[in-house]
Design a protein around this motif. Structure first.
Motif, PDB file in Angstrom:
ATOM      1  N   LEU A 135       0.835  -1.200   0.000  1.00 35.81           N
ATOM      2  CA  LEU A 135       0.000   0.000   0.000  1.00 35.81           C
ATOM      3  C   LEU A 135       0.873   1.254   0.000  1.00 35.81           C
ATOM      4  N   HIS A 136       1.971   1.215   0.740  1.00 35.56           N
ATOM      5  CA  HIS A 136       2.899   2.348   0.736  1.00 35.56           C
ATOM      6  C   HIS A 136       3.522   2.540  -0.627  1.00 35.56           C
ATOM      7  N   ALA A 137       3.910   1.415  -1.233  1.00 39.42           N
ATOM      8  CA  ALA A 137       4.601   1.508  -2.520  1.00 39.42           C
ATOM      9  C   ALA A 137       3.718   2.214  -3.533  1.00 39.42           C
ATOM     10  N   VAL A 143      10.480   6.508  14.643  1.00 36.65           N
ATOM     11  CA  VAL A 143      10.947   7.896  14.557  1.00 36.65           C
ATOM     12  C   VAL A 143      10.505   8.472  13.208  1.00 36.65           C
ATOM     13  N   SER A 144      10.714   7.683  12.164  1.00 39.52           N
ATOM     14  CA  SER A 144      10.291   8.111  10.840  1.00 39.52           C
ATOM     15  C   SER A 144       8.789   8.382  10.819  1.00 39.52           C
ATOM     16  N   LEU A 145       8.056   7.512  11.471  1.00 41.00           N
ATOM     17  CA  LEU A 145       6.600   7.632  11.518  1.00 41.00           C
ATOM     18  C   LEU A 145       6.199   8.932  12.207  1.00 41.00           C
ATOM     19  N   GLY A 164       8.038  11.568  12.599  1.00 41.51           N
ATOM     20  CA  GLY A 164       8.496  12.671  11.774  1.00 41.51           C
ATOM     21  C   GLY A 164       7.604  12.886  10.573  1.00 41.51           C
ATOM     22  N   CYS A 165       6.803  11.882  10.272  1.00 39.21           N
ATOM     23  CA  CYS A 165       5.925  11.926   9.122  1.00 39.21           C
ATOM     24  C   CYS A 165       4.557  12.436   9.547  1.00 39.21           C
ATOM     25  N   VAL A 166       4.111  11.917  10.693  1.00 36.35           N
ATOM     26  CA  VAL A 166       2.755  12.209  11.143  1.00 36.35           C
ATOM     27  C   VAL A 166       2.625  13.669  11.589  1.00 36.35           C
ATOM     28  N   LEU A 193      -4.883   9.009  12.065  1.00 38.75           N
ATOM     29  CA  LEU A 193      -5.297   8.232  13.235  1.00 38.75           C
ATOM     30  C   LEU A 193      -4.608   6.865  13.226  1.00 38.75           C
ATOM     31  N   PHE A 194      -4.598   6.240  12.067  1.00 39.24           N
ATOM     32  CA  PHE A 194      -3.968   4.922  11.939  1.00 39.24           C
ATOM     33  C   PHE A 194      -2.494   4.977  12.336  1.00 39.24           C
ATOM     34  N   HIS A 195      -1.768   5.887  11.743  1.00 38.98           N
ATOM     35  CA  HIS A 195      -0.332   5.930  12.022  1.00 38.98           C
ATOM     36  C   HIS A 195      -0.043   6.333  13.458  1.00 38.98           C
ATOM     37  N   THR A 196      -0.871   7.251  13.998  1.00 37.66           N
ATOM     38  CA  THR A 196      -0.672   7.637  15.396  1.00 37.66           C
ATOM     39  C   THR A 196      -0.977   6.458  16.317  1.00 37.66           C
ATOM     40  N   LEU A 247     -11.093   4.164   7.357  1.00 43.13           N
ATOM     41  CA  LEU A 247     -11.374   5.505   6.838  1.00 43.13           C
ATOM     42  C   LEU A 247     -10.388   5.839   5.727  1.00 43.13           C
ATOM     43  N   SER A 248      -9.124   5.541   6.002  1.00 42.04           N
ATOM     44  CA  SER A 248      -8.082   5.961   5.075  1.00 42.04           C
ATOM     45  C   SER A 248      -8.140   5.188   3.756  1.00 42.04           C
ATOM     46  N   LEU A 249      -8.686   3.976   3.792  1.00 45.63           N
ATOM     47  CA  LEU A 249      -8.755   3.210   2.546  1.00 45.63           C
ATOM     48  C   LEU A 249     -10.075   3.402   1.815  1.00 45.63           C
ATOM     49  N   ALA A 282      -9.321  13.103  -7.987  1.00 51.29           N
ATOM     50  CA  ALA A 282      -9.312  12.256  -6.790  1.00 51.29           C
ATOM     51  C   ALA A 282      -7.903  12.248  -6.228  1.00 51.29           C
ATOM     52  N   ARG A 283      -7.779  11.683  -5.040  1.00 47.49           N
ATOM     53  CA  ARG A 283      -6.474  11.722  -4.380  1.00 47.49           C
ATOM     54  C   ARG A 283      -5.436  10.987  -5.207  1.00 47.49           C
ATOM     55  N   VAL A 284      -5.674   9.711  -5.442  1.00 48.22           N
ATOM     56  CA  VAL A 284      -4.821   9.011  -6.387  1.00 48.22           C
ATOM     57  C   VAL A 284      -5.726   8.701  -7.562  1.00 48.22           C
TER      58      VAL A 284
HETATM   59  C1  HEM Z   1       4.822   1.258  11.479  1.00 50.80           C
HETATM   60  C2  HEM Z   1       4.950   1.247  10.214  1.00 50.80           C
HETATM   61  C3  HEM Z   1       3.890   1.660   9.211  1.00 50.80           C
HETATM   62  C4  HEM Z   1       2.813   0.957   8.821  1.00 50.80           C
HETATM   63  C5  HEM Z   1       2.399  -0.423   9.303  1.00 50.80           C
HETATM   64  C6  HEM Z   1       2.118   1.742   7.853  1.00 50.80           C
HETATM   65  C7  HEM Z   1       0.973   1.340   7.183  1.00 50.80           C
HETATM   66  C8  HEM Z   1       0.326   2.086   6.238  1.00 50.80           C
HETATM   67  C9  HEM Z   1      -0.823   1.659   5.514  1.00 50.80           C
HETATM   68  C10 HEM Z   1      -1.489   0.301   5.660  1.00 50.80           C
HETATM   69  C11 HEM Z   1      -1.179   2.651   4.679  1.00 50.80           C
HETATM   70  C12 HEM Z   1      -2.299   2.584   3.675  1.00 50.80           C
HETATM   71  C13 HEM Z   1      -3.365   3.524   3.889  1.00 50.80           C
HETATM   72  C14 HEM Z   1      -3.681   4.225   2.593  1.00 50.80           C
HETATM   73  O1  HEM Z   1      -3.351   3.738   1.521  1.00 50.80           O
HETATM   74  O2  HEM Z   1      -4.257   5.305   2.663  1.00 50.80           O
HETATM   75  C15 HEM Z   1      -0.277   3.728   4.886  1.00 50.80           C
HETATM   76  C16 HEM Z   1      -0.324   4.937   4.234  1.00 50.80           C
HETATM   77  C17 HEM Z   1       0.602   5.921   4.386  1.00 50.80           C
HETATM   78  N1  HEM Z   1       1.723   5.872   5.174  1.00 50.80           N
HETATM   79 FE1  HEM Z   1       2.221   4.433   6.428  1.00 50.80          FE
HETATM   80  N2  HEM Z   1       2.772   2.922   7.671  1.00 50.80           N
HETATM   81  C18 HEM Z   1       3.877   2.902   8.482  1.00 50.80           C
HETATM   82  C19 HEM Z   1       4.827   3.867   8.588  1.00 50.80           C
HETATM   83  C20 HEM Z   1       4.838   5.029   7.852  1.00 50.80           C
HETATM   84  C21 HEM Z   1       5.879   5.987   7.896  1.00 50.80           C
HETATM   85  C22 HEM Z   1       7.149   5.869   8.699  1.00 50.80           C
HETATM   86  C23 HEM Z   1       5.518   6.995   7.068  1.00 50.80           C
HETATM   87  C24 HEM Z   1       6.293   8.246   6.778  1.00 50.80           C
HETATM   88  C25 HEM Z   1       7.090   8.370   5.812  1.00 50.80           C
HETATM   89  C26 HEM Z   1       4.247   6.655   6.503  1.00 50.80           C
HETATM   90  C27 HEM Z   1       3.546   7.437   5.614  1.00 50.80           C
HETATM   91  C28 HEM Z   1       2.381   7.061   5.023  1.00 50.80           C
HETATM   92  C29 HEM Z   1       1.667   7.886   4.103  1.00 50.80           C
HETATM   93  C30 HEM Z   1       2.072   9.278   3.651  1.00 50.80           C
HETATM   94  C31 HEM Z   1       0.548   7.175   3.711  1.00 50.80           C
HETATM   95  C32 HEM Z   1      -0.545   7.636   2.796  1.00 50.80           C
HETATM   96  C33 HEM Z   1      -0.171   7.342   1.423  1.00 50.80           C
HETATM   97  C34 HEM Z   1      -1.138   7.962   0.529  1.00 50.80           C
HETATM   98  O3  HEM Z   1      -1.324   9.164   0.600  1.00 50.80           O
HETATM   99  O4  HEM Z   1      -1.696   7.200  -0.246  1.00 50.80           O
HETATM  100  N3  HEM Z   1       3.857   5.452   7.000  1.00 50.80           N
HETATM  101  N4  HEM Z   1       0.644   3.366   5.852  1.00 50.80           N
END
Ligand code: HEM
Lengths: 338, 541
Positions: free
Chosen positions: A293-295, B109-111, B113-115, B191-194, B475-477, B504-506
């Motif tokens: 999903l991230h990719a 930490v990356s998370l 810094g992202c959130v 919310l998910f990432h937090t 929500l996010s999906l 749309a977003r993507v």
């Molecule tokens: C603990 C590790 C992490 C998990 C398990 C995780 C999981 C996920 C999942 C399942 C999604 C899909 C939701 C969607 O497509 O909207 C998502 C989206 C996203 N994640 Fe993470 N994530 C993690 C860490 C991070 C980190 C470190 C970053 C920061 C660079 C990040 C940034 C994002 C962003 C920006 C999206 C939204 C992508 C978009 O806009 O489509 N995530 N993440």
């Protein structure tokens, strides 16, 4: 005993459904074989783009309806130049047989549950049978919805093939008599956990099949040629979107399955997460699909690269189901095999 | 697309194209900023997630000392060359290894810094008005245009009404309408990432303040929740012994049921331990039927039934004829049919200490493999014992296993033929030792239960975090973030040129939904002719 009669009935239904699935598979294969030669190369996005540019001149406003070029909405039905009546007919027979096989298969699972007086997914034989049923169910539901966003009509062979393979494995290698469960498995949370895992795996299996189709179609589109039957498939772009939807749909269900499993583990053993091999691989699968999903949101990773991650995710799922259940030692040894 | 209005509908970190290398001559502050940008980029998140998955693999293939220490010991014995290397790489404890921790800490930490920046951006976006339409609406992924037989103002009013009823946030401009909806998508994602961070914190709290102990309790015996009562006990750094819940538990009876027929003969079917417990010394005594999956909950501490076995009862007399030992002795099950091993140590015997070791077989037979049980329940209880005399070594101060006999300072009793003396006893039978050294009688059997007591203060927060993560994920999906623009310009004679376009977003992923949405808006404006054009612009990079 009624239980034994039901268990016997369940086995008979299962064997019958396998025979019908085999017939369906034959029809789908024939459908592909009868497909006529690919007539034209697909419109590629570049062409669509120039199309969109045409629309810019105000005079074009009153022009005839303009819709998508690549069949991205509906997979252009394989009629006329794209298909022959023979291929369509045999394909429809395949769908009818799949419905019949599904009914028998469902009967087998229900009878098994009645014979043991519990949810019929307590050992690996039952898990496989129910998982295969989930795959067919998802396929038929999507087929019935005829939603252009979830094109699956072309997937017949890729659905029935794995289903038949799984059932074959179940009745030969994994078979166990219908019995009650060991105490650790008597838990509502286990039923919830396994049900969610089975549903998720059914959807993931379809997503996997679509991803493979996408990778093949994408390659063919780049080459501008390929075997005739691939012309009946949606475009690579549409396949890619469909596969994404499938995965995005399955991912929260898988997440829920993992959470329910943790709740069950807490009830049974006093810890919700213990890095048991089964748990570890459920986690790995979850992380790999999160990668996928991230990719899709990372530049340079969309398309083929993301698709490879999805395949890897399915690989980790299969590993958990086949290798971990049977060969690795852990608390979740409910395989009942050997 | 360069238009500000058509930028990606996400507050995800941008700068995703080729990441620039570190500037050649950088000041330290720049270097730090550069490194931070790298760490919080989507690419790094992807790489770290991958690493996390890969790092977990050895933890499932190599036996883990936290899960199965016996198999670790076996592995070390079988691979003497490899084991030290595995040890050095923490491969026997992957999930507490420093390199594993490094991966997930970097990830989090990356998370964070992202959130944080995304939350700020999202906060701003939620309060901002939907942006003005871009100049060229035709370039958007979905677009349609036509000539309407009404003046622009009435078309736009109608469009604004329609979009509001579709739950859009709407802004009416002079010649256009901007609308946006689906802010919950980004809210859910944050919310998910937090919640993932919350989950990590909850797990850490549990590890720090929680404890876990196991205790073996024979029928008609009990234990109180003190450190001394436990056979094994582990706890976190913040654990405080004085905070142990002051309960006592007694095992009245353990009932078991096994599969009697079929290809799963002997498989366990039901275990039920009847407990009497007091939640505090002064509290009333209550009863509880403890089963697997149905723990007893006392003050946030849980008592689980995790195992069971047999404790044969023996009576031992020494050379004086005096009874020097009498009571149940727990034996350890070795296989699915409860072939169990154990020892009886009699320190008070004269003239020398006595020791017995052997098997307890709930359904005993003796075949080529030796004494073995053929069914896990008590169909033909048999105790097979050999006997020793000498020094048990229990006085040496070195802790001993209660399941093993240290025979280094002992001599084995032999029978008349000179072979080791061995007796297979049924309940009530006695084995007499030669030279009037005494006797051992097998009186009967009690069952025992292995109870696990666990307290994890991070459990409920972890569940809450997991539930939030799941909600946020959905929500996010599934929420669609969309922008729609309607522009209407006068075309003379009370007619107007109308354009509707959406983003749309993507784009690729929501394309068909977007198309349907625009079709709906368009037909509500009274246009039935041309359908919208859907292009795949924005789908490739
Ligand atoms: C603990 C590790 C992490 C998990 C398990 C995780 C999981 C996920 C999942 C399942 C999604 C899909 C939701 C969607 O497509 O909207 C998502 C989206 C996203 N994640 Fe993470 N994530 C993690 C860490 C991070 C980190 C470190 C970053 C920061 C660079 C990040 C940034 C994002 C962003 C920006 C999206 C939204 C992508 C978009 O806009 O489509 N995530 N993440």
């Amino acid at each position: 005993m009624a239980g034994e009669t039901l268990a016997q009935l369940s086995n008979n239904l299962l064997y019958s459904s396998m025979a019908v699935y085999a017939g369906a598979m034959y029809c789908y294969a024939a459908e592909m074989a009868f497909a006529p030669r690919r007539q034209q190369t697909r419109a590629v996005p570049v062409a669509e783009r120039s199309m969109a540019t045409v629309a810019r001149t105000p005079t074009a406003y009153d022009a005839a309806p303009r819709t998508a070029v690549d069949g991205g909405r509906a997979p252009a039905p394989p009629t006329g130049t794209h298909g022959t009546a023979r291929a369509d007919r045999v394909g429809r027979v395949g769908v009818a047989l799949t419905v019949l096989a599904f009914a028998l298969h469902l009967g087998a699972v229900v009878a098994r549950g009645l014979s043991a007086g519990r949810a019929p997914w307590g050992n690996m034989f039952e898990f496989s049978t129910a998982g295969a049923l989930a795959v067919t169910t998802v396929f038929l539901v999507l087929l019935a919805r005829r939603d252009p966003r979830y094109p699956v009509r072309y997937l017949g062979l890729f659905v029935v093939g794995p289903v038949l393979l799984t059932l074959g494995l179940a009745v030969t290698v994994l078979y166990t008599d219908s019995e009650q469960l060991v105490p650790a498995l008597k838990s509502v949370w286990l039923v919830i956990h396994v049900t969610a895992a089975i549903i998720a795996s059914g959807i993931l299996t379809l997503g996997f099949a679509q991803t493979i189709c996408y990778l093949v179609q994408d390659r063919l589109e780049r080459r501008g040629d390929g075997p005739a039957f691939m012309a009946r498939f949606p475009s690579a772009a549409a396949l890619d979107r469909a596969a994404y939807r499938m995965h995005a749909f399955a991912f929260p269900i898988w997440t829920f399955a993992v959470i329910a499993g943790a709740i069950w583990a807490e009830n049974a053993w006093g810890r919700y997460w213990g890095w048991d091999p089964k748990e570890t691989w459920a986690f790995i699968t979850w992380v790999v699909y999160a990668c996928y999903l991230h990719a899709r949101a990372t530049a340079g990773w969309r398309g083929r690269k993301a698709a490879y991650i999805a395949l890897l995710g399915y690989g980790t799922f299969l590993f958990n189901y086949l290798v971990v259940n049977i060969f690795l030692v852990g608390l979740h040894s409910y395989a009942g095999v050997g | 697309m360069t238009d500000a209005a058509t930028e990606r509908l996400t507050s995800a970190p941008q700068a995703e194209s080729e990441p620039p290398g570190p500037p050649s001559a950088m000041r330290p502050a720049e270097l730090v900023r550069w490194a931070w940008r790298q760490l919080t980029s989507m690419r790094t998140a992807l790489a770290l997630l991958f690493l996390l998955a890969m790092a977990s693999v050895p933890g499932s293939l190599v036996p883990q000392s936290g899960i199965d220490p016996v198999r670790v010991a076996q592995f070390k014995a079988a691979h003497p060359g490899l084991a030290p290397w595995y040890e050095r790489l923490s491969l026997f404890s992957v999930f507490s290894a420093p390199w594993f921790a490094a991966i997930y800490l970097l990830l989090f930490v990356s998370l964070a810094g992202c959130v944080l920046p995304r939350s700020k951006a999202h906060w701003r976006a939620m309060r901002a008005a939907p942006p003005r339409p871009p100049r060229n609406l035709e370039r958007l992924p979905v677009h349609v245009g036509w000539r309407a037989g009404r003046d622009p103002a009435s078309v736009l009013d109608e469009a604004a009404r329609e979009l509001r009823s579709r739950h859009y946030r709407v802004v009416r401009h002079e010649d256009a309408v901007s609308a946006e909806k689906g802010y919950l998508r980004e809210t859910g994602n944050l919310l998910f990432h937090t919640a993932l961070i919350g989950l990590l914190v909850a797990v850490a709290v549990g590890n720090l303040y929680g404890y876990k102990g196991s205790v073996l309790v024979v029928e008609k015996a009990g234990f109180s929740n003190t450190l001394a009562a436990y056979d094994s006990f582990s706890h976190g750094a913040g654990f405080d012994e004085d905070k142990l819940a002051p309960f006592t538990v007694e095992l009245d009876r353990l009932r078991v049921r096994y599969q009697a027929t079929g290809d799963q003969r002997g498989a366990p079917r039901d275990f039920r331990a009847t407990l009497s417990y007091q939640s505090a010394p002064t509290a009333a005594t209550r009863r509880y039927a403890l089963r697997v999956n149905h723990p007893l909950v006392l003050d946030g501490t849980k008592v689980f039934l995790i195992g069971n076995g047999y404790a044969p009862i023996f009576t031992v007399r020494d050379s004086t004829g005096e009874q020097v030992f009498s009571g149940p002795v727990p034996f350890l099950p070795q296989d699915g049919n409860n072939t169990s091993v154990g020892v009886v140590k009699v320190e008070g015997a004269t003239p020398e200490q006595l020791g017995f070791q052997g098997f307890f077989l709930p359904t005993g037979t003796i075949d080529a493999r030796g004494p073995i049980s053929t069914y896990p329940d008590l169909l033909l209880p048999t105790a097979v014992l050999t006997a020793f005399r000498g020094d048990l070594g229990t006085g040496s101060g070195v802790p001993q296993s209660i399941y093993k006999l240290d025979t280094r300072a002992m001599t084995q009793f032999t029978g008349p033929t000179g072979k080791p003396l061995a007796g297979a006893l049924r309940p009530g039978q006695e084995m007499v030792l030669p030279d009037r050294q005494g006797s051992i009688r097998f009186d009967g059997v009690r069952r025992y239960a292995t109870l696990q007591v666990a307290h994890d203060p991070g459990k409920s927060p972890a569940l809450l975090a997991a539930a939030c993560a799941l909600l946020g994920l959905m929500l996010s999906l599934f929420v669609k973030r969309r922008r729609v623009w309607v522009r209407a310009t006068a075309a003379g004679g009370g007619r107007s040129l109308v354009e509707v376009a959406a983003l749309a977003r993507v784009e690729g992923e929501d394309r068909d939904g977007l198309h349907d949405e625009v079709t709906g808006v368009v037909s509500s404006l009274g246009h039935e002719g041309a359908g919208p054009t859907t292009s795949t612009i924005g789908e490739e990079d």
